[in-house]
Motif scaffolding. Structure first.
Motif, PDB file in Angstrom:
ATOM      1  N   VAL A   1       7.851  -5.228  39.291  1.00 37.61           N
ATOM      2  CA  VAL A   1       7.354  -4.054  38.568  1.00 37.61           C
ATOM      3  C   VAL A   1       7.538  -2.805  39.423  1.00 37.61           C
ATOM      4  N   ALA A   2       7.220  -2.921  40.698  1.00 39.52           N
ATOM      5  CA  ALA A   2       7.340  -1.767  41.595  1.00 39.52           C
ATOM      6  C   ALA A   2       8.791  -1.324  41.748  1.00 39.52           C
ATOM      7  N   ASP A   3       9.736  -2.271  41.674  1.00 35.58           N
ATOM      8  CA  ASP A   3      11.148  -1.948  41.877  1.00 35.58           C
ATOM      9  C   ASP A   3      11.892  -1.634  40.589  1.00 35.58           C
ATOM     10  N   ALA A   4      11.237  -1.786  39.445  1.00 31.69           N
ATOM     11  CA  ALA A   4      11.927  -1.614  38.163  1.00 31.69           C
ATOM     12  C   ALA A   4      12.360  -0.162  37.969  1.00 31.69           C
TER      13      ALA A   4
ATOM     14  N   GLN B   1      -1.075  -3.874  31.959  1.00 28.93           N
ATOM     15  CA  GLN B   1      -0.556  -2.525  31.775  1.00 28.93           C
ATOM     16  C   GLN B   1       0.874  -2.403  32.292  1.00 28.93           C
ATOM     17  N   ALA B   2       1.246  -3.200  33.293  1.00 31.01           N
ATOM     18  CA  ALA B   2       2.606  -3.149  33.820  1.00 31.01           C
ATOM     19  C   ALA B   2       3.638  -3.521  32.769  1.00 31.01           C
TER      20      ALA B   2
ATOM     21  N   GLU C   1       7.555   4.585  31.314  1.00 29.62           N
ATOM     22  CA  GLU C   1       8.363   4.575  32.526  1.00 29.62           C
ATOM     23  C   GLU C   1       8.481   3.169  33.097  1.00 29.62           C
ATOM     24  N   GLY C   2       9.475   2.951  33.936  1.00 27.79           N
ATOM     25  CA  GLY C   2       9.611   1.737  34.726  1.00 27.79           C
ATOM     26  C   GLY C   2       9.659   0.470  33.905  1.00 27.79           C
ATOM     27  N   ALA C   3       8.965  -0.585  34.429  1.00 25.77           N
ATOM     28  CA  ALA C   3       8.993  -1.886  33.778  1.00 25.77           C
ATOM     29  C   ALA C   3       8.432  -1.814  32.360  1.00 25.77           C
TER      30      ALA C   3
END
Length: 539
Positions: A415-418, A458-459, A476-478
């Motif tokens: 998730v942090a790297d998505a 939530q991720a 945003e993101g994942a």
């Protein structure tokens, strides 16, 4: 009755409700706070008709008194009883002036509000207070008790079995009579519980969490009021192991601890609701893969240790019951999809009731096969079947798929790297969302729900919000990768206007809210009738 948030009130909404001849329920913080009745000419006509009827009835009563030797006083016949302190002119407030604080103030002053728009009176807003709710419930319980006693009396004297419609039918004669229930010498009416009214009733809810991602097996318990709102707790109890005897003892101890929080003579416990993931039927855990329990009759075992009713429910079903509390509807058709770290579940509400199937297994969406020809199709679900939705879209499955692709660190690291474009992580989150989108499209095509409630991390699903198909704000993101794939696939596979007709609601639920959802199941199934409780067999 349609319910809307107090910030959603507008001239257009009131006009639309008036055209449909409906009233609107006004919520404040997800709790019903008022009833708004549009003011249209037809409403005024009805009010006039009601007053004319009252006057004519008074005239007829006066004629009878005159025949009996009395006298007629026209003013006495037509005037309302004089209660100056309770007859205040309704205050006026513009639509823009409506707020939760203004509605609370009106409730405190026991006043109705006339809502104005463009200088015109457009609606009457009546605050809903706890006392009003209690009186409403008390009146309906009296009517139900009256109907039951009446039916028993008819059976006793004539052997005829009245239909439910006949029992509940209100005639003009009945409404003019006292609401006191019928009794017979053989079957006196049971006395009301000494515990007081609705405001003093309490329910215990317990969420059983097993095989959690952090390996913290535990119980979480709360006490709620009859509207499902948290009153005491939460209290968390660790489970050192999942031995059935140890778990049973821990649940009984937690119930005792929660009961100790109740104020003596002020709060009365109506029952205990418990929720757990897995296949639950008639109070028995038929199969819980998380805890490796099979045919565990938990509800009946707990019942032996407490003197109040106990129900056990699947966690997704309990959340669906709670969702109905939040939305305030009885006839909503919706699907609740629950994504946890360890699985995917679902619950269907059809015509206002949770649909459980023949043996309590309805809604096992996580084990529906989702056909797709992607590399992660080789990943098996924990049930060991290939192609299950859970094995493609749950967080543990996403982490396992990434590991198969040579990316370590687990779900949180992914998730942090998505990012919104490129790479293996992009592909895995996109395909996980696609799998869920196929399942949602299938639900839409099969059941045509008016709402899909998506509860998850939530991720994956993002912050709580409500949106229509294609109208979701960019994530945003994942979350963006996952939810865009969900919506894209729903649009690709949902038939006709099914997706457009469906409202999407995203929520996150913590442990305390999960326990409160279990309490909602006991509130739904057990209603205090004359000091006794009516048990639903599916608990």
């Amino acid at each position: 009755m349609e319910t809307i948030g107090i910030r959603e009130v507008s001239g257009e909404r009131i006009t639309a409700a008036a055209d449909r001849g409906e009233v609107l329920g006004i919520t404040n913080g997800r709790v019903l706070a008022g009833v708004l009745m549009p003011l249209v000419p037809e409403t005024v006509d009805r009010l006039v008709d009601q007053n004319l009827t009252r006057i004519l009835r008074s005239i007829r009563e006066g004629e009878r008194e005159f025949k009996d030797g009395g006298s007629i006083d026209l003013e006495a016949l037509t005037e309302e009883p004089s209660h100056p302190s309770s007859h205040r002119a309704p205050a006026r407030v513009t639509i823009r002036g409506l707020s939760g604080a203004r509605l609370d103030q009106a409730a405190t002053l026991h006043e109705a509000l006339v809502v104005t728009h463009g200088g015109t009176d457009v609606a009457l807003l009546i605050p809903v207070t706890p006392q009003w709710v209690e009186r409403l419930v008390e009146r309906n319980l009296s009517r139900i008790r009256h109907s039951i006693e009446r039916g028993e009396h008819e059976i006793a004297i004539g052997g005829a079995v009245p239909t439910l419609d006949e029992l509940l039918e209100e005639t003009e004669t009945a409404t003019e009579q006292s609401t006191a229930p019928l009794t017979t010498p053989e079957r006196p009416l049971a006395p009301r519980s000494a515990a007081g009214g609705l405001l003093q009733q309490r329910a215990i809810g317990i969420k059983i969490i097993s095989d959690d991602v952090d390996s913290r097996d535990r119980l979480v318990g709360v006490v709620t009021d009859m509207l499902g709102r948290l009153v005491h707790g939460p209290i968390e109890t660790p489970l050192p192991d999942l031995d059935q005897g140890h778990v049973l003892a821990s649940i009984v101890d937690l119930i005792d601890e929660l009961r100790a929080t109740l104020h003596p003579d002020q709060e009365h416990l109506i029952g205990v609701g418990m929720g757990i993931g897995g296949h639950v039927h008639r109070g028995t855990i038929v199969n819980s893969p998380n805890a490796s329990w099979h045919r565990f009759p938990l509800a009946s075992l707990v019942q032996q240790h407490v003197e109040v009713p106990v129900v056990l429910e699947n966690d997704a079903n309990s959340l669906a019951v709670r969702e109905r509390f939040l939305r305030g509807t009885d006839d909503e058709s919706m699907a609740v999809i629950l994504i946890t770290d360890r699985g995917v579940g679902a619950s269907l509400i059809l015509n206002g009731r949770v649909f459980r199937g023949a043996h309590g297994m309805a809604g096992e969406l996580g084990h529906v096969p989702v056909e797709f020809s992607h590399p992660n199709s080789k990943i098996k679900c924990r049930c060991q079947s290939p192609g299950c939705l859970e094995g493609a879209t749950a967080p543990y499955a996403i982490a396992r798929t990434l590991a198969e692709e040579g990316i370590s660190g687990g779900f949180d690291a992914a998730v942090a790297d998505a990012t919104t474009s490129g790479g293996i992580i992009h592909t895995v989150f996109d395909r996980a969302g696609e799998a869920l989108g196929r399942a949602i499209a299938t639900l839409i095509n099969l059941f045509n729900p008016s709402a899909i409630v998506l509860i998850g991390p939530q991720a994956l699903v993002g912050a709580p919000r409500t949106f229509r198909n294609g109208a979701d704000a960019a994530q945003e993101g994942a979350t963006g990768l996952y939810m865009r794939a969900v919506q894209r696939t729903v649009n690709d596979h949902a038939f006709s206007t099914g997706a457009d007709d469906c409202q999407f609601i995203v929520r996150q639920v913590n442990d305390a809210e999960g326990a409160a959802a279990a309490a909602a199941c006991i509130i739904e199934q057990f209603a205090p009738l004359g000091g006794t409780y009516a048990l639903s067999q599916h608990g």
